[in-house]
Design a protein around this motif. Structure first.
Motif, mmCIF file in Angstrom:
data_model
loop_
_atom_site.group_PDB
_atom_site.id
_atom_site.type_symbol
_atom_site.label_atom_id
_atom_site.label_comp_id
_atom_site.label_asym_id
_atom_site.label_seq_id
_atom_site.Cartn_x
_atom_site.Cartn_y
_atom_site.Cartn_z
ATOM 1 N N LEU A 1 -11.306 -6.611 -0.432
ATOM 2 C CA LEU A 1 -10.807 -5.555 0.466
ATOM 3 C C LEU A 1 -11.746 -4.353 0.423
ATOM 4 C CD1 LEU A 1 -6.955 -5.710 -0.298
ATOM 5 C CD2 LEU A 1 -8.037 -6.182 1.927
ATOM 6 N N VAL A 2 -12.208 -4.009 -0.775
ATOM 7 C CA VAL A 2 -13.117 -2.864 -0.915
ATOM 8 C C VAL A 2 -14.473 -3.177 -0.267
ATOM 9 C CG1 VAL A 2 -14.390 -1.485 -2.607
ATOM 10 C CG2 VAL A 2 -11.948 -1.969 -2.961
ATOM 11 N N ALA A 3 -14.967 -4.384 -0.496
ATOM 12 C CA ALA A 3 -16.267 -4.761 0.092
ATOM 13 C C ALA A 3 -16.190 -4.778 1.611
ATOM 14 C CB ALA A 3 -16.693 -6.138 -0.437
ATOM 15 N N HIS B 1 -10.548 -1.862 9.994
ATOM 16 C CA HIS B 1 -9.842 -3.141 10.137
ATOM 17 C C HIS B 1 -9.321 -3.704 8.818
ATOM 18 C CE1 HIS B 1 -10.915 -3.093 14.268
ATOM 19 N NE2 HIS B 1 -12.209 -3.223 14.053
ATOM 20 N N VAL B 2 -9.264 -2.866 7.776
ATOM 21 C CA VAL B 2 -8.856 -3.329 6.451
ATOM 22 C C VAL B 2 -7.890 -2.303 5.849
ATOM 23 C CG1 VAL B 2 -9.683 -4.003 4.164
ATOM 24 C CG2 VAL B 2 -11.143 -4.397 6.157
ATOM 25 N N PRO B 3 -6.750 -2.740 5.298
ATOM 26 C CA PRO B 3 -5.864 -1.770 4.646
ATOM 27 C C PRO B 3 -6.567 -1.153 3.442
ATOM 28 C CG PRO B 3 -5.136 -4.026 4.174
ATOM 29 C CD PRO B 3 -6.231 -4.128 5.196
ATOM 30 N N ALA B 4 -6.415 0.180 3.287
ATOM 31 C CA ALA B 4 -7.063 0.881 2.170
ATOM 32 C C ALA B 4 -6.413 0.474 0.847
ATOM 33 C CB ALA B 4 -6.941 2.388 2.369
ATOM 34 N N VAL B 5 -7.248 0.195 -0.161
ATOM 35 C CA VAL B 5 -6.743 -0.120 -1.501
ATOM 36 C C VAL B 5 -6.589 1.185 -2.276
ATOM 37 C CG1 VAL B 5 -7.301 -1.223 -3.696
ATOM 38 C CG2 VAL B 5 -7.782 -2.406 -1.547
ATOM 39 N N PHE B 6 -5.380 1.422 -2.807
ATOM 40 C CA PHE B 6 -5.149 2.641 -3.586
ATOM 41 C C PHE B 6 -5.290 2.391 -5.076
ATOM 42 C CE2 PHE B 6 -2.059 3.538 0.080
ATOM 43 C CZ PHE B 6 -3.025 4.231 0.795
ATOM 44 N N ALA C 1 -2.048 -2.106 -4.930
ATOM 45 C CA ALA C 1 -1.261 -1.194 -4.093
ATOM 46 C C ALA C 1 -2.138 -0.785 -2.941
ATOM 47 C CB ALA C 1 -0.811 0.023 -4.889
ATOM 48 N N MET C 2 -1.599 -0.888 -1.743
ATOM 49 C CA MET C 2 -2.450 -0.631 -0.565
ATOM 50 C C MET C 2 -1.687 0.072 0.545
ATOM 51 S SD MET C 2 -2.799 -4.455 1.090
ATOM 52 C CE MET C 2 -2.057 -5.587 -0.092
ATOM 53 N N GLN C 3 -2.439 0.498 1.505
ATOM 54 C CA GLN C 3 -1.930 1.148 2.710
ATOM 55 C C GLN C 3 -0.870 0.272 3.381
ATOM 56 O OE1 GLN C 3 -5.149 1.475 5.475
ATOM 57 N NE2 GLN C 3 -3.899 2.289 7.156
ATOM 58 N N GLU D 1 -1.220 -3.398 19.908
ATOM 59 C CA GLU D 1 -2.108 -3.510 21.071
ATOM 60 C C GLU D 1 -3.417 -2.761 20.857
ATOM 61 O OE1 GLU D 1 -0.659 -2.731 24.934
ATOM 62 O OE2 GLU D 1 0.499 -4.599 24.982
ATOM 63 N N GLU D 2 -3.360 -1.726 19.996
ATOM 64 C CA GLU D 2 -4.559 -0.881 19.834
ATOM 65 C C GLU D 2 -5.307 -1.107 18.525
ATOM 66 O OE1 GLU D 2 -1.482 0.952 20.364
ATOM 67 O OE2 GLU D 2 -1.721 0.638 22.523
ATOM 68 N N THR D 3 -4.633 -1.633 17.515
ATOM 69 C CA THR D 3 -5.238 -1.686 16.172
ATOM 70 C C THR D 3 -5.150 -3.091 15.591
ATOM 71 O OG1 THR D 3 -3.114 -1.002 15.301
ATOM 72 C CG2 THR D 3 -4.761 0.735 15.571
ATOM 73 N N THR D 4 -6.083 -3.392 14.714
ATOM 74 C CA THR D 4 -6.146 -4.720 14.094
ATOM 75 C C THR D 4 -6.543 -4.579 12.630
ATOM 76 O OG1 THR D 4 -6.935 -5.593 16.209
ATOM 77 C CG2 THR D 4 -7.174 -7.030 14.288
ATOM 78 N N TYR D 5 -5.736 -5.147 11.736
ATOM 79 C CA TYR D 5 -6.063 -5.141 10.310
ATOM 80 C C TYR D 5 -6.101 -6.566 9.788
ATOM 81 C CZ TYR D 5 -5.280 -0.114 10.156
ATOM 82 O OH TYR D 5 -5.366 1.235 10.363
#
Ligand SMILES: Nc1ncnc2c1ncn2[C@@H]1O[C@H](COP(=O)(O)OP(=O)(O)O)[C@@H](O)[C@H]1O
Ligand SMILES: Nc1ncnc2c1ncn2[C@@H]1O[C@H](COP(=O)(O)OP(=O)(O)O)[C@@H](O)[C@H]1O
Ligand SMILES: [Mg+2]
Ligand SMILES: [Mg+2]
Ligand SMILES: [Mg+2]
Ligand SMILES: [Mg+2]
Ligand SMILES: [Mg+2]
Lengths: 434, 434
Positions: free
Chosen positions: B90-92, B100-105, B115-117, B247-251
């Motif tokens: 996820l970080v890479a 396009h990637v949930p942030a890792v906390f 734990a992530m966004q 419709e607007e975002t993709t993760y």
């Protein structure tokens, strides 16, 4: 960085090193006799130091790796991990074909030393023997066996994927691979700093090579395969200078470039070196010694090498292929139901077709680099007359480019050796009868 | 073996875990408010546990990996190292396309927790949205960007070979890869224990597949590529169930199968899942809701996905390709002399032709395994009437086999989508208009 505690030996201190270790000294003589031992440094002078110790009990070979390339000096540092790789590769190879690998007696990680079985005369380096005019009747069969055994048993055809990947990690040999990436697949295709060629005779050929888009793209695709495709534990430097032989025996030495890579690289490299010798023979022949028998034998050696490798490898596959994760026992062979045998045949045909094509491509790249890159072969370099040498080199270079850019055009090994014969018929002299 | 100190959380203890860590609690609310937080376990139930915590300050997503496959139990152990892989992947990925990637906390190696966004509604899993009839106008473009950025920047086109190999070792994900090797490339081709298919409707089709030597050989060749060819950091499980979108975002979520493998695997897997949905639509459509617009959009999505991936990837190559060891700056592009630009063009064309061919092969294998292997897709499974489902699945299965065994016959993505359209015209019902 130098291995901590590392000390470079010399012809005197190597005696002390061996005398202090009974398990090594026993091959040479009682420690008390050490003063009478003789020591010879026989390294080629390129990369490492190789000492031969002789005493009342016999001989011992001891190889030490310095933290830099011997012939360049400290300006070209080189990882001493290559000695661990070499020691572990010798052991891994010996597990599958002990008769073709010098036995390892001792590995010293701190001192970067391998002590191994001395290969006594008349064993000499095959490249030297070939230049002298020797024929090795068992060479093709022995090398075919060495390659089939080592490549098959370290591959996914014989191993489950977890063991396979653990091996690949253990034999990660990044720095030595980077040398190959540069000197075989990159530098020959532009005017890189250390390149050389017979000049001015080959200037036009080299300019043509440097303008050859297809050659550049093909070499780069092969480089990607070399880096990315983990198929088996390769020797990694399988040329005629890494083989010591007599008429009856064959030993493969010096696997310091060993790593998990594409099988076709080992196969292609040895074929390339036999063909380089073939093209060089016209430069060593004379009217009284036309070297015709040796010339014909070299081509026969290439044919036998591939043919015997192919059949040995497939026999191992039939016998042990169900142990590996590549060809699942319930899909291929006798355990694979009605279609199992047909699937096995189809898979083997596809596998060998790919391997042959890639081996030809690699052979082409290896031939090219030995003529226009940093490291040439003694087969050519020992032709004193530059015009004669250039004739031989030009034929080889054209042939190498052809393999590199059009490997799929060469259907089988008979066609390969026919093309090699034909490549000598360029109307130039010397061209002795086959 | 379970990670030492590991404790499996539940909906209560997950609150304590978060409340005790200010850097996590801040996303949900002050620790003092923990009693008022709500927790929902939203995992699909297959492999891992996913908790959503909600409180006065907002939401947090927390994923925990048990030492076994959740839906099977302790009888199917699975390495918890997959959580490290997922966190590092996820970080890479975020380094190259954070949008396009949930942030890792937070990553906790001992507790196997990420734990992530939290991806809030209307984000839902794309597979579910597609089954409901949704269209995602930005999906193709976003996925193309995700794939181009992550695959290019982690490859030998952008990295020197030593860094590339260090990355490949760090992302060695042996156990998860072995799952894929078995369930995608092996089990579907014989009557393996956990296989299932719509029976008896597809019995004859499955028997035919199990007797198909070409399919068996092709799947096995792809398995070897999957294991042996290290080209880039793959997501490794890039299907529509690993994507959350509006419709607007993709993760892109859930890279626990990430490893260094062939780029074509990611490309092929996502194309396969879009096509599986395409073939399933006839089972969800009705005379009043024929799903024609969605059906046409799915094919357009496949075309845009490949087209946009291709052009983005090549643009990155033109811009950054000289940084990597694959295409040397003095041979390719503007630094490569007179022939540099031509060499760059030739190399890119060859690269994309290989990638396309292999992506089609992988797509075929993925389609096949989702119809006859252990894990099916909800797109098909949610078609209640088995006869209707079988019609959809049969079309997909034949199409998948065709891609698997003859990828070189499909020249480009326009031909691929034409063939998919044509594959629905088998004279069976249902077959709604495109
Ligand atoms: N086991 C051995 N027995 C006898 N001579 C050997 C042995 N190993 C190496 N040599 C001699 O030393 C030379 C250099 O050895 P090699 O392993 O090829 O070193 P390098 O890595 O420096 O090329 C060989 O060409 C050969 O002449
Ligand atoms: N960051 C997130 N925000 C919101 N929901 C999520 C998030 N990550 C996962 N989920 C939900 O949890 C489910 C399972 O997550 P996933 O990472 O795919 O776990 P698994 O590895 O078990 O498949 C997803 O299908 C999705 O519904
Ligand atoms: Mg040597
Ligand atoms: Mg050496
Ligand atoms: Mg998931
Ligand atoms: Mg998952
Ligand atoms: Mg019915």
């Amino acid at each position: 960085a130098t291995q901590p505690g590392f000390v470079a030996l010399n012809c005197d201190t190597v005696k002390e090193y061996v005398a202090a270790r009974p398990q090594l000294a026993k091959h040479v003589g009682p420690a008390a006799t050490a003063a009478t031992w003789t020591v010879e440094e026989v390294g080629d002078g390129n990369i490492n130091f190789v000492y031969i110790l002789s005493g009342p009990s016999g001989q011992l070979c001891l190889k030490q790796a310095l933290p830099f390339v011997r012939c360049v000096g400290e300006g070209w540092p080189l990882s001493q991990d290559r000695v661990r790789i070499e020691a572990e590769a010798l052991v891994a190879e010996a597990a599958h074909c002990p008769q073709h690998v010098p036995a390892v007696f001792h590995y010293d990680a701190r001192m970067c030393i391998i002590a191994m079985q001395y290969l006594a005369p008349p064993h000499i380096i095959v490249r030297k023997g070939l230049i002298q005019g020797l024929i090795y009747p068992r060479l093709a069969d022995h090398l075919a066996s060495f390659m089939a055994e080592t490549l098959f048993h370290t591959s996914l055809l014989a191993l489950p994927s977890d063991q396979f990947k653990a091996n690949a990690t253990r034999f990660s040999n990044v720095e030595m691979c980077r040398l190959t990436e540069q000197v075989i697949f990159t530098d020959p295709y532009y005017a890189a700093q250390y390149n050389r060629h017979t000049s001015p005779q080959l200037d036009a050929e080299v300019a043509e090579l440097h303008a050859d888009v297809a050659a550049r793209v093909a070499a780069t695709k092969l480089k990607a395969k070399f880096i990315q495709n983990q198929e088996a534990l390769l020797h990694g430097d399988l040329h005629t200078g890494s083989i010591m032989a007599t008429e009856e025996t064959t030993y493969v030495i010096d696997p310091e470039f060993a790593y998990y890579g594409p099988m076709a690289f080992d196969v292609g490299k040895i074929i390339a070196n036999l063909l380089l010798c073939f093209f060089a023979l016209d430069g060593h022949a004379s009217a009284t010694e036309p070297r015709s028998a040796q010339r014909a034998w070299l081509l026969e050696c290439v044919r036998e090498l591939w043919g015997s490798f192919r059949s040995r490898f497939l026999a191992l596959w039939d016998q042990h292929g169900s142990k590996g994760d590549a060809y699942h026992a319930q899909l291929f062979g006798s355990g694979g139901g009605d279609q199992g045998p047909a699937a096995q045949q189809a898979a083997q045909a596809a596998f060998m077709a790919d391997l042959w094509r890639d081996a030809l491509g690699f052979a082409g790249a290896v031939i090219v680099r030995r003529l226009v890159g940093i490291a040439h072969v003694a087969d050519m370099d020992s032709i004193a007359d530059a015009d004669v040498r250039a004739v031989c080199e030009r034929r080889a270079l054209r042939f190498g480019r052809r393999l590199l850019t059009g490997p799929e055009a060469v259907a089988d090994v008979a066609e390969l050796t026919q093309l090699a014969e034909a490549a000598r018929q360029d109307g130039q002299q010397p061209c002795f009868p086959l």
